[in-house]
Structures are given as structure tokens and as C-alpha cells.
Scaffold this active site. Structure first.
Site, mmCIF file in Angstrom:
data_model
loop_
_atom_site.group_PDB
_atom_site.id
_atom_site.type_symbol
_atom_site.label_atom_id
_atom_site.label_comp_id
_atom_site.label_asym_id
_atom_site.label_seq_id
_atom_site.Cartn_x
_atom_site.Cartn_y
_atom_site.Cartn_z
ATOM 1 N N GLY A 189 47.827 50.855 29.742
ATOM 2 C CA GLY A 189 46.919 50.038 30.186
ATOM 3 C C GLY A 189 46.555 48.886 29.769
ATOM 4 O O GLY A 189 45.618 48.021 30.007
ATOM 5 N N ALA B 286 41.017 44.117 35.769
ATOM 6 C CA ALA B 286 40.869 45.113 36.952
ATOM 7 C C ALA B 286 39.225 44.821 37.607
ATOM 8 O O ALA B 286 39.190 45.175 38.772
ATOM 9 C CB ALA B 286 41.019 46.308 36.408
ATOM 10 N N SER C 32 41.616 43.559 28.050
ATOM 11 C CA SER C 32 41.723 44.932 28.491
ATOM 12 C C SER C 32 41.123 45.908 27.558
ATOM 13 O O SER C 32 40.964 45.893 26.314
ATOM 14 C CB SER C 32 43.314 45.614 28.472
ATOM 15 O OG SER C 32 43.894 44.645 29.317
ATOM 16 N N ILE C 33 40.497 47.134 28.099
ATOM 17 C CA ILE C 33 39.882 47.944 27.437
ATOM 18 C C ILE C 33 40.829 48.680 26.312
ATOM 19 O O ILE C 33 40.642 48.933 25.282
ATOM 20 C CB ILE C 33 39.091 49.111 28.299
ATOM 21 C CG1 ILE C 33 37.799 48.298 28.834
ATOM 22 C CG2 ILE C 33 38.536 50.274 27.303
ATOM 23 C CD1 ILE C 33 37.285 49.278 30.024
ATOM 24 N N LYS D 266 38.198 57.972 40.865
ATOM 25 C CA LYS D 266 37.700 58.346 39.606
ATOM 26 C C LYS D 266 37.108 59.905 39.473
ATOM 27 O O LYS D 266 37.439 60.375 38.643
ATOM 28 C CB LYS D 266 36.614 57.293 39.255
ATOM 29 C CG LYS D 266 37.352 55.996 38.894
ATOM 30 C CD LYS D 266 37.952 55.974 37.783
ATOM 31 C CE LYS D 266 38.644 54.567 37.037
ATOM 32 N NZ LYS D 266 39.666 54.590 36.226
ATOM 33 N N TYR E 245 32.789 49.786 45.477
ATOM 34 C CA TYR E 245 33.613 50.518 44.433
ATOM 35 C C TYR E 245 34.707 51.554 45.258
ATOM 36 O O TYR E 245 35.799 51.854 44.916
ATOM 37 C CB TYR E 245 32.770 51.509 43.336
ATOM 38 C CG TYR E 245 33.681 51.667 42.162
ATOM 39 C CD1 TYR E 245 34.303 50.692 41.343
ATOM 40 C CD2 TYR E 245 33.927 53.113 41.802
ATOM 41 C CE1 TYR E 245 35.160 51.164 40.180
ATOM 42 C CE2 TYR E 245 34.614 53.439 40.483
ATOM 43 C CZ TYR E 245 35.292 52.281 39.981
ATOM 44 O OH TYR E 245 36.084 52.655 38.870
ATOM 45 N N ILE F 282 32.593 46.076 32.606
ATOM 46 C CA ILE F 282 32.917 45.194 31.714
ATOM 47 C C ILE F 282 33.868 44.189 32.464
ATOM 48 O O ILE F 282 34.554 44.526 33.161
ATOM 49 C CB ILE F 282 33.749 45.719 30.557
ATOM 50 C CG1 ILE F 282 33.029 46.796 29.590
ATOM 51 C CG2 ILE F 282 34.337 44.736 29.478
ATOM 52 C CD1 ILE F 282 33.870 47.608 28.659
ATOM 53 N N LYS F 283 33.632 42.783 32.207
ATOM 54 C CA LYS F 283 34.513 41.887 32.738
ATOM 55 C C LYS F 283 35.915 41.663 32.286
ATOM 56 O O LYS F 283 36.028 41.438 31.128
ATOM 57 C CB LYS F 283 33.691 40.506 32.508
ATOM 58 C CG LYS F 283 34.018 39.578 33.709
ATOM 59 C CD LYS F 283 33.135 38.321 33.389
ATOM 60 C CE LYS F 283 33.596 37.018 34.105
ATOM 61 N NZ LYS F 283 32.921 35.889 33.869
ATOM 62 N N THR F 284 36.844 42.398 32.964
ATOM 63 C CA THR F 284 38.231 42.393 32.638
ATOM 64 C C THR F 284 39.187 42.188 34.109
ATOM 65 O O THR F 284 38.231 41.980 35.044
ATOM 66 C CB THR F 284 38.687 43.871 32.382
ATOM 67 O OG1 THR F 284 38.480 44.835 33.439
ATOM 68 C CG2 THR F 284 37.982 44.418 31.068
ATOM 69 N N VAL G 245 53.185 53.817 36.645
ATOM 70 C CA VAL G 245 53.068 55.231 36.482
ATOM 71 C C VAL G 245 53.261 55.869 37.979
ATOM 72 O O VAL G 245 53.219 57.066 38.159
ATOM 73 C CB VAL G 245 51.469 55.626 36.269
ATOM 74 C CG1 VAL G 245 51.249 55.234 34.835
ATOM 75 C CG2 VAL G 245 50.632 54.757 37.104
HETATM 76 P P1 NAD Z 1 42.760 45.923 32.820
HETATM 77 O O1 NAD Z 1 43.013 45.037 34.400
HETATM 78 O O2 NAD Z 1 42.931 45.037 31.587
HETATM 79 O O3 NAD Z 1 43.639 47.061 32.901
HETATM 80 C C1 NAD Z 1 43.915 47.890 34.069
HETATM 81 C C2 NAD Z 1 45.613 48.293 33.657
HETATM 82 O O4 NAD Z 1 45.942 48.894 34.775
HETATM 83 C C3 NAD Z 1 46.347 47.119 33.761
HETATM 84 O O5 NAD Z 1 47.045 46.975 32.166
HETATM 85 C C4 NAD Z 1 47.420 47.467 34.542
HETATM 86 O O6 NAD Z 1 48.739 47.159 34.441
HETATM 87 C C5 NAD Z 1 47.353 48.897 34.962
HETATM 88 N N1 NAD Z 1 47.935 49.265 35.964
HETATM 89 C C6 NAD Z 1 47.872 48.727 37.347
HETATM 90 N N2 NAD Z 1 48.713 49.589 38.000
HETATM 91 C C7 NAD Z 1 49.549 50.205 37.365
HETATM 92 C C8 NAD Z 1 50.701 51.111 37.505
HETATM 93 N N3 NAD Z 1 51.082 51.258 38.747
HETATM 94 N N4 NAD Z 1 51.187 51.888 36.528
HETATM 95 C C9 NAD Z 1 50.806 51.616 35.155
HETATM 96 N N5 NAD Z 1 49.585 50.920 35.058
HETATM 97 C C10 NAD Z 1 49.048 50.128 36.021
HETATM 98 O O7 NAD Z 1 41.124 46.263 33.233
HETATM 99 P P2 NAD Z 1 40.265 47.552 32.269
HETATM 100 O O8 NAD Z 1 38.950 47.037 32.795
HETATM 101 O O9 NAD Z 1 40.579 47.299 30.917
HETATM 102 O O10 NAD Z 1 40.652 49.051 33.095
HETATM 103 C C11 NAD Z 1 41.113 49.931 32.320
HETATM 104 C C12 NAD Z 1 40.422 51.138 32.725
HETATM 105 O O11 NAD Z 1 39.070 51.094 32.500
HETATM 106 C C13 NAD Z 1 40.922 51.541 34.170
HETATM 107 O O12 NAD Z 1 40.842 52.759 34.519
HETATM 108 C C14 NAD Z 1 39.133 51.024 34.640
HETATM 109 O O13 NAD Z 1 39.286 51.824 36.062
HETATM 110 C C15 NAD Z 1 38.577 51.551 33.598
HETATM 111 N N6 NAD Z 1 37.152 51.241 33.694
HETATM 112 C C16 NAD Z 1 36.905 49.795 33.708
HETATM 113 C C17 NAD Z 1 35.676 49.633 33.866
HETATM 114 C C18 NAD Z 1 35.112 47.824 33.638
HETATM 115 O O14 NAD Z 1 34.068 47.372 34.299
HETATM 116 N N7 NAD Z 1 36.116 47.394 33.355
HETATM 117 C C19 NAD Z 1 34.651 50.261 33.953
HETATM 118 C C20 NAD Z 1 34.670 51.605 33.730
HETATM 119 C C21 NAD Z 1 36.167 52.089 33.865
#
Ligand code: NAD
Length: 256
Positions: free
Chosen positions: A13, A196, A19-20, A163, A156, A192-194, A65
Site C-alpha cells: 500500500g 486515496a 501514504s499511511i 470497509k 464514502y 488524512i490527506k493522501t 491484489v
Molecule cells: P494511498 O493512496 O497512499 O494508499 C492507497 C494504496 O492502495 C496505494 O498504494 C495503491 O497503490 C493501493 N492500491 C489500490 N489499488 C490496488 C490494487 N488493486 N492492488 C494493490 N494495491 C492497490 O492512501 P492511504 O490514505 O495511505 O490509504 C491506505 C489505507 O488507509 C486504505 O485502506 C485507506 O482506505 C485507509 N484509510 C485512509 C484514510 C485517509 O483518510 N487517508 C482514513 C482511514 C483509512
């Protein structure tokens, strides 16, 4: 000496330095864990590879994935190079941009299936690949989720449903893998501003709302989440499995 010296972990990810997953990786690395990284497609490889190499990582592999062959290749490589695995981070999700705005009612069959496949089923597939490598090593798996699984959050939509499936999958996996000493937990992060997050329509409003209403009166950072991931991926949480741990400045406890 770091708390995770001698341990091996795989990170799914990382897209960029926001990215988180990347901040979690740094936290694990700082405690001595050796890491492998995966990326999706050539465009992201050019971003992920230098980040992974900056932490001394020698295993950097493609893994969409939705592709069982690529998932198998990752775990075969980890088996060959490391012989076992201690930690897995699932920090990935995907839904079509048009499904992340307006009414949930309009979600397409195809869009629903895609969001579920990438964002929820993937945890099952990755846990199945990791489990044989984690046996006898007190393995720990962590996935990232969001409160839109439990309550309605505007825009969402299908990701909330995915989720919910992810959180429930983590519980069932925890029950299956617990007898082998493998733990599975989720972290429910605040917004969090990322990359995604920017795909969710009106995301700025969600950030503003947390700042105004959450007990801590601030948004969480990648570092806040990474500290909880470190806890869940280390022996500090040895008795914890099947849990959803909220890292959201307390936002989710508020009613009126
Ligand atoms: P991010 O965009 O940095 O990371 C998302 C990742 O998903 C990317 O690295 C992307 O390559 C990967 N991805 C997408 N499709 C894929 C696939 N088919 N196969 C493999 N990987 C795939 O954003 P993020 O915010 O760091 O997201 C990481 C996780 O945290 C996610 O599950 C997101 O739902 C969750 N999350 C994010 C927030 C937020 O506000 N940013 C809050 C709660 C949960």
C-alpha cells in the site's frame, strides 16, 4: 537495539511519501524490522522503489491484489528469501471515483464488486498467503479501515460497505488464525490527506468536521496511525486480536 530486530515484514500500500503505509514502514524500520514492499504498476514502481531502497529493502515486488499470480509470487519470494514472515500491513483500497460522490443508491454492480475485491477480499487472499510463513512466529497482520464502515459518511458510499466487509473479514481471519498464534487487527484511522483520500468528494469538509468536533480538536497524522500499527505489529499487543482500534482524535465517540 530496536524492539523488532530480526523480524521481517511485508508492506502492501505504499504509493508515495504521504501514504499511511510509508509512515508505518518507517516506524517498523526504526525498530529494526527488515521490510519487503509491493507496488501496483510501473508508474508507482518509480515512486515506491527509491522509498523502499532508502530503508535498505531488497525485496520490492509488483502486486495488484486482484491478481492471484502476483500474490503467490510475493509469498513464494518471501519464503525463498526469508523462510518466514512476522508482519503484514494491508494499507490499500480502491473504488471508482464516480462511486465516491452523490448517492450510494447509484452504485453499479461492477463498481461494487471492484471495491469489495480490492479493498476487502484482498485481506483474505493476503492472509492466506502469509499464514504458512507466520506459523510458530507470533505473526501479526494489520489492515487500515475507516469509520464510514459503521456510520454513514457522505460520499464514502461503496467504500463504507467495503470497509465493513474488511473489518468483519479481519474478525473471521483472527478466529481462524488465532490457534496458530497469528493475530489480525484493524486500525480505524481518522481522515488524512493522501492520494486515496483525495478521490473522495468533499474530503476537506470531513477534515474540518474532525477539527471542530473531535475531543482532541485536531486531525490525526500518519505518525499517529503508525504508532498504533507499531503496537499491533509488536509483542506489546501480544494478547490483542480481532480488534478495531480507532486512531481518530476520538471523533467516533461523539453523539450530539
Ligand atoms: P494511498 O493512496 O497512499 O494508499 C492507497 C494504496 O492502495 C496505494 O498504494 C495503491 O497503490 C493501493 N492500491 C489500490 N489499488 C490496488 C490494487 N488493486 N492492488 C494493490 N494495491 C492497490 O492512501 P492511504 O490514505 O495511505 O490509504 C491506505 C489505507 O488507509 C486504505 O485502506 C485507506 O482506505 C485507509 N484509510 C485512509 C484514510 C485517509 O483518510 N487517508 C482514513 C482511514 C483509512
Amino acid at each position: 537495539m530496536g524492539m523488532l530486530e530480526g523480524k521481517k515484514g511485508v508492506i502492501f500500500g505504499v504509493a508515495n511519501e504521504r501514504s499511511i503505509a510509508w509512515t508505518i514502514a518507517q516506524a517498523l524500520h526504526n525498530e529494526g524490522m527488515e521490510l519487503a514492499f509491493t507496488y501496483v504498476g510501473e508508474a508507482l514502481e518509480s515512486r515506491v522503489r527509491p522509498l523502499a531502497e532508502s530503508l535498505g529493502s531488497k525485496i520490492i515486488l509488483p502486486c495488484d491484489v486482484t491478481n492471484d499470480g502476483q500474490i503467490d509470487a510475493v509469498f513464494n519470494t518471501l519464503k525463498e528469501k526469508w523462510g518466514g514472515l512476522d508482519s503484514l500491513v494491508h494499507s490499500l483500497a480502491f473504488a471508482k471515483k464516480e462511486e465516491l460522490k452523490g448517492e450510494f443508491l447509484t452504485t453499479s454492480r461492477e463498481g461494487f464488486a471492484l471495491a469489495m475485491d480490492v479493498s476487502a477480499y484482498s485481506l483474505v487472499a493476503l492472509a492466506r498467503g502469509a499464514a504458512p510463513l507466520m506459523e510458530g512466529r507470533n505473526g501479526s497482520i494489520v489492515a487500515l479501515t475507516y469509520h464510514g464502515s459503521q456510520k454513514v459518511v457522505s460520499n464514502y458510499n461503496v467504500m463504507g460497505v467495503a470497509k465493513a466487509a474488511l473489518e468483519c473479514s479481519a474478525m473471521y481471519l483472527a478466529a481462524d488464525l488465532g490457534p496458530k498464534g497469528i493475530r489480525v487487527n484493524t486500525i480505524s484511522a481518522g481522515p488524512i490527506k493522501t492520494l486515496a483520500a483525495m478521490g473522495i468528494s468533499g474530503f476537506k469538509t470531513i477534515l474540518d468536521m474532525v477539527e471542530q468536533k473531535a475531543p482532541l480538536r485536531r486531525n490525526v497524522t500518519q505518525e499517529d496511525v503508525a504508532k498504533t500499527a507499531l503496537y499491533l505489529l509488536s509483542g506489546l499487543s501480544s494478547g490483542v486480536t480481532g480488534e478495531i482500534i480507532y486512531v481518530d482524535s476520538g471523533y467516533s465517540i461523539m453523539g450530539m
